[in-house]
Design a protein around this motif. Structure first.
Motif, PDB file in Angstrom:
ATOM      1  N   LEU A  63       4.706   9.761   4.319  1.00 46.11           N
ATOM      2  CA  LEU A  63       5.748   9.192   3.468  1.00 46.11           C
ATOM      3  C   LEU A  63       5.770   9.866   2.108  1.00 46.11           C
ATOM      4  CD1 LEU A  63       7.864   6.919   2.888  1.00 46.11           C
ATOM      5  CD2 LEU A  63       5.934   5.537   2.076  1.00 46.11           C
ATOM      6  N   ALA A  71       9.485   0.173   2.304  1.00 46.93           N
ATOM      7  CA  ALA A  71       8.034   0.382   2.392  1.00 46.93           C
ATOM      8  C   ALA A  71       7.386  -0.910   2.874  1.00 46.93           C
ATOM      9  CB  ALA A  71       7.474   0.804   1.033  1.00 46.93           C
ATOM     10  N   GLU A  82       0.566   7.534   8.047  1.00 50.79           N
ATOM     11  CA  GLU A  82       1.940   7.203   7.648  1.00 50.79           C
ATOM     12  C   GLU A  82       2.113   7.320   6.130  1.00 50.79           C
ATOM     13  OE1 GLU A  82       4.373   3.520   9.154  1.00 50.79           O
ATOM     14  OE2 GLU A  82       3.210   2.925   7.400  1.00 50.79           O
ATOM     15  N   ARG A  83       1.140   6.839   5.368  1.00 51.96           N
ATOM     16  CA  ARG A  83       1.239   6.921   3.910  1.00 51.96           C
ATOM     17  C   ARG A  83       1.284   8.368   3.446  1.00 51.96           C
ATOM     18  NH1 ARG A  83      -1.886   2.172   4.003  1.00 51.96           N
ATOM     19  NH2 ARG A  83      -3.886   3.250   3.987  1.00 51.96           N
ATOM     20  N   THR A 113       9.802   3.796   7.594  1.00 53.53           N
ATOM     21  CA  THR A 113       8.777   4.319   8.481  1.00 53.53           C
ATOM     22  C   THR A 113       8.653   3.425   9.704  1.00 53.53           C
ATOM     23  OG1 THR A 113       7.035   3.093   7.326  1.00 53.53           O
ATOM     24  CG2 THR A 113       7.450   5.371   6.610  1.00 53.53           C
ATOM     25  N   THR A 146       0.821  -1.209   0.000  1.00 54.42           N
ATOM     26  CA  THR A 146       0.000   0.000   0.000  1.00 54.42           C
ATOM     27  C   THR A 146       0.856   1.261   0.000  1.00 54.42           C
ATOM     28  OG1 THR A 146      -0.220  -0.225   2.403  1.00 54.42           O
ATOM     29  CG2 THR A 146      -2.023  -1.068   1.049  1.00 54.42           C
ATOM     30  N   ASN A 147       1.965   1.251   0.715  1.00 54.19           N
ATOM     31  CA  ASN A 147       2.873   2.407   0.672  1.00 54.19           C
ATOM     32  C   ASN A 147       3.509   2.553  -0.706  1.00 54.19           C
ATOM     33  OD1 ASN A 147       2.362   3.204   3.272  1.00 54.19           O
ATOM     34  ND2 ASN A 147       4.268   2.409   4.134  1.00 54.19           N
ATOM     35  N   LYS A 161      -1.473   3.783   9.866  1.00 54.94           N
ATOM     36  CA  LYS A 161      -1.008   3.474   8.505  1.00 54.94           C
ATOM     37  C   LYS A 161      -1.505   4.503   7.492  1.00 54.94           C
ATOM     38  CE  LYS A 161      -2.233  -0.943   8.593  1.00 54.94           C
ATOM     39  NZ  LYS A 161      -2.393  -2.365   8.174  1.00 54.94           N
TER      40      LYS A 161
END
Length: 205
Positions: A183, A92, A179-180, A113, A18-19, A176
């Motif tokens: 990032l 990632a 976080e994305r 991360t 996903t990242n 999450k």
């Protein structure tokens, strides 16, 4: 650091990607300042590699079990990444610790991360540890990888409120998502503006 629109990213993955997908989506904008040039993994048959294949990107897999020692694996992984001449290597959701050879080859160019506000709650159980400790806020950290576990210089952090009815899964899911966003934003800035590290302080530009 490369000039805008051509910073080269190699992304290392272990799971659903996903990242990685968030970075691929961002790189579709010419103004973002970077492009993913390759995706590497430590296992076969994962959705992250399928995402890379659908995007037409070269991929490679370096499984620890293919090598007689962790040191050999680390050198082979470093060789594979370095072959793509990256400006930045993004871990990632990569679930292996890179070692001394990898870091020596790619020093200062590797980011990862962590689902907590470093230096709090290092390791793989950050959301659970934050919940157990009873903190009111936690979050995510993007850092430049060093030889420790989640100890590198901090590039960016984002805050997530801990709700009274959170369990580990609900808290981790919100972390999450935040976080994305962090990032994508921070990697874009690193690509467009460049960055320096002095006395553990990461500065853009």
């Amino acid at each position: 650091m490369a000039t805008p629109s051509n910073a080269r990213l190699v992304v290392l993955v272990s799971g659903s990607g996903t990242n990685l997908q968030a970075l691929l989506d961002a790189c579709g904008d010419p103004e973002y300042g970077a492009r993913v040039v390759a995706v590497g993994a430590d296992r076969d048959g994962i959705e992250a590699l399928a995402r890379a294949d659908r995007a037409g990107l070269p991929t490679f897999v370096r499984k620890l079990s293919q090598f007689s020692s962790r040191e050999q694996w680390d050198r082979a992984l470093a060789d594979s990444v370095a072959a793509f001449d990256p400006d930045l290597v993004v871990l990632a959701g990569f679930m292996k610790l890179v070692g001394p050879d990898f870091l020596a080859r790619l020093e200062g160019r590797v980011v990862n991360t962590h689902p907590a506000l470093s230096p709090s709650f290092p390791g793989t159980t950050g959301p659970a540890d934050a919940l157990a400790y009873g903190v009111k806020v936690t979050g995510a950290t993007l850092f430049v990888v060093d030889s420790g576990v989640d100890t590198g210089p901090v590039v960016a952090q984002c805050v997530v409120t801990v709700e009274d009815d959170d369990d580990v899964d609900t808290l981790h899911e919100r972390i999450k998502v935040a976080e994305r966003r962090m990032l994508v934003d921070a990697v874009g800035r690193m690509a467009r503006e460049g960055f320096t590290i002095t006395d553990r302080k990461v500065r853009f530009g």
